[in-house]
Design a protein around this motif. Structure first.
Motif, PDB file in Angstrom:
ATOM      1  N   THR A 157       0.872  -1.178   0.000  1.00  0.00           N
ATOM      2  CA  THR A 157       0.000   0.000   0.000  1.00  0.00           C
ATOM      3  C   THR A 157       0.905   1.223   0.000  1.00  0.00           C
ATOM      4  O   THR A 157       1.893   1.306   0.742  1.00  0.00           O
ATOM      5  CB  THR A 157      -0.886   0.051   1.254  1.00  0.00           C
ATOM      6  N   LEU A 160      -1.710   5.565   2.900  1.00  0.00           N
ATOM      7  CA  LEU A 160      -1.796   5.221   4.328  1.00  0.00           C
ATOM      8  C   LEU A 160      -1.796   6.475   5.201  1.00  0.00           C
ATOM      9  O   LEU A 160      -2.591   6.598   6.142  1.00  0.00           O
ATOM     10  CB  LEU A 160      -0.615   4.336   4.734  1.00  0.00           C
ATOM     11  N   THR A 164      -5.061   8.333   4.986  1.00  0.00           N
ATOM     12  CA  THR A 164      -6.133   7.675   5.745  1.00  0.00           C
ATOM     13  C   THR A 164      -6.044   8.070   7.211  1.00  0.00           C
ATOM     14  O   THR A 164      -7.062   8.346   7.868  1.00  0.00           O
ATOM     15  CB  THR A 164      -6.010   6.139   5.607  1.00  0.00           C
ATOM     16  N   GLU A 185       4.271   3.815  12.179  1.00  0.00           N
ATOM     17  CA  GLU A 185       4.705   3.584  10.785  1.00  0.00           C
ATOM     18  C   GLU A 185       5.765   4.609  10.386  1.00  0.00           C
ATOM     19  O   GLU A 185       6.737   4.282   9.710  1.00  0.00           O
ATOM     20  CB  GLU A 185       3.514   3.685   9.822  1.00  0.00           C
TER      21      GLU A 185
END
Ligand SMILES: Nc1ncnc2c1ncn2[C@@H]1O[C@H](COP(=O)(O)OP(=O)(O)O)[C@@H](O)[C@H]1O
Ligand SMILES: O=P(O)(O)O[C@H]1O[C@H](CO)[C@@H](O[C@H]2O[C@H](CO)[C@@H](O)[C@H](O)[C@H]2O)[C@H](O)[C@H]1O
Length: 475
Positions: A233, A238, A241, A264
């Motif tokens: 992804t 990410l 989101t 992350e």
């Protein structure tokens, strides 16, 4: 201009990958035309010279040819026009969208008729084995020990791309470089140097042709085949989101929000440091001399001058930016330099099942290849990613009626993830960004100025993003 050049003069400036937006196209000349498949359908690789404001840029066009009236409806969007070939009219179109023709590229890569080799290196490209006979105009080359599986249908990846990437089945991505600079493309060079790293998509093969430079024929990368990260992804998706989740709950802090991205971001920092360490192991390193440092600061000033001429809204901040570059020019500690990514942002990284993978080591697509091959400070990449956190926080506010209300959340999200990335980078063995603020600030400003030009040419409605960041950084 020939009939085909006239068609290309109309079509090329409308393509997403055309880097010359912002200046009128004055000339279009086909520099080289390499037939790959003769017959119906036909396939040719064109090297096209586009003249703007007195300078020439080269672009690659994969040209499909079919008898008029036989282009299938699903390829209608790829049509360039109708022109005469060998006495008969043909519909010419962007062959990257035609799986029947792109399958032939994969077949040729599997055959590897240009020879097998270890990692290609810059400076003149790779010598071909002398037993291989006279060099074909377009060469399909494989890394040693690689077998390419054929018979897979390709699809063009959609997105805001500077190049055109085809995904074959679930195995391969073939990235066709659109803007061509004579020589080895740094994306291939660096990806091949990092071939064993878990943080890059494995390189397999590439296509090259000789392109003229100063009277010499220079082997030039046209396309690169690499592993398709099927479980991946996009980092930008990410991060977006996570931001969307936060904006849906404006009273909540980013740390408490369900979609917190900091973990992350920290892992991405560590992965970035690991890739920088591997690049420093595999490719030459150096220390920036005071003179080179001053030259770098001058190039930042020059970019600022260009951008301010084109985008006058930048002018109120020019003084602050200039002072930051001058402070950078006076830095008197040794600045280690090495090969770096060069255009690092959240859209260049993907999260797979096993961690972050870095893509697109091409550098700034608009810069000459010699400049992109030059070692630089790894903090330049750190600055690029820090800018990207700022972008991710700001872009959903463009044109939003809630922009003022959400601004504190945007700042908090960007700050949290910038900090997490920086500490992951230092923890992963990179230079601690916290300890090099003058250098980092200059790189961040320079990237933001680059973005002002990029957005003015490509996405004018996003121009406010880097402008607002510069205003905030300069406050
Ligand atoms: N090997 C790959 N595996 C999975 N996705 C990829 C791969 N290469 C590219 N992509 C996707 O395509 C996008 C654009 O690729 P990139 O190499 O950055 O092209 P460009 O130079 O045209 O911007 C990436 O952001 C990623 O989402
Ligand atoms: O990925 P490319 O090599 O094509 O890079 C160019 O395009 C990028 C946009 O797609 C641009 O990146 C800028 O926008 C991103 C969001 O779309 C943001 O994450 C980056 O921080 C911002 O710089 C990149 O600068 C340009 O070279």
């Amino acid at each position: 201009m020939t009939q085909l050049e006239e068609l290309l003069a109309d079509w090329i400036p409308r393509q997403r990958w055309f880097a010359g937006k912002g200046a009128p196209v004055e000339t279009v000349t086909i520099e080289a035309e390499h037939p790959l498949v003769c017959g119906d359908p036909g396939l040719r690789v064109l090297v096209v010279d586009v003249g703007q404001r007195g300078s020439i840029s080269r672009y690659q066009v994969l040209l499909g040819l079919r008898p008029v009236g036989t282009l299938r409806d699903e390829l209608a969007h790829a049509a360039i026009g109708v022109c005469r070939f060998g006495g008969a009219p043909r519909t010419v179109y962007d062959a990257s969208h035609d799986p029947e023709l792109t399958a032939l590229l994969l077949d040729r890569l599997a055959q590897g008729d240009g020879g097998e080799t270890d990692a290609p290196r810059a400076a003149g490209g790779e010598p071909r084995p002398s037993s291989a006979g006279p060099a074909p105009a377009v060469r399909f080359r494989r890394l040693s020990g690689i077998t390419v599986r054929t018979g897979q249908r390709s699809l063009v990846l959609k997105g805001e791309q500077s190049n055109t990437s085809l995904v074959y089945g679930e195995d391969y991505v073939l990235k066709a470089f659109r803007r061509l600079w004579p020589g080895l493309n740094p994306d291939l060079e660096l990806t091949a140097a990092l071939a064993d790293s878990p943080y890059v998509a494995r390189p397999y093969a590439w296509i090259e042709a000789d392109v003229g430079k100063d009277g010499a024929a220079v082997p030039t990368t046209l396309a690169m085949l690499q592993e398709y990260m099927r479980s991946a992804t996009d980092g930008w998706v990410l991060a977006a989101t996570s931001v969307r989740d936060l904006y849906a709950n404006p009273g909540v802090s980013p740390a408490e929000a369900g979609g917190d991205f900091a973990g992350e971001a920290e892992r991405l920092g560590a992965a970035t440091a690991a890739v920088h360490r591997a690049l420093a192991r595999e490719l030459p390193t150096d220390v920036l001399t005071p003179r080179a440092l001053r030259e770098l600061a001058s190039s930042m000033l020059e970019r600022l001058r260009l951008a301010t001429t084109e985008v006058p809204e930048l002018a109120p901040y020019a003084g602050v930016l200039r002072s930051a570059y001058e402070a950078f020019a006076r830095v008197d500690e040794p600045l280690p330099i090495q090969r770096v990514h060069g255009d690092y942002h959240l859209g260049q990284v993907v999260r797979t099942d096993s961690g972050w993978v870095l893509l697109d080591f091409e550098g700034e697509p608009a810069a000459p290849v010699e400049e992109r091959q030059r070692p630089s400070s790894p903090l330049r990449d750190v600055a690029g990613m820090l800018r990207s956190f700022d972008y991710a926080a700001r872009y959903q506010l463009v044109g939003s009626a809630s922009a003022a209300e959400l601004a504190p959340s945007a700042r908090a999200w960007a700050q949290r993830n910038r900090d997490a990335f920086s500490s992951g980078y230092a923890f992963g063995g990179g230079i601690d960004p916290e300890k090099h603020q003058t250098v980092l600030r200059a790189f961040e400003y320079d990237k933001a100025v680059y973005e002002v030009l990029y957005e003015a040419h490509n996405r004018p409605s996003w121009l406010r993003i880097p402008l607002d960041s510069i205003a905030a950084l300069a406050a």
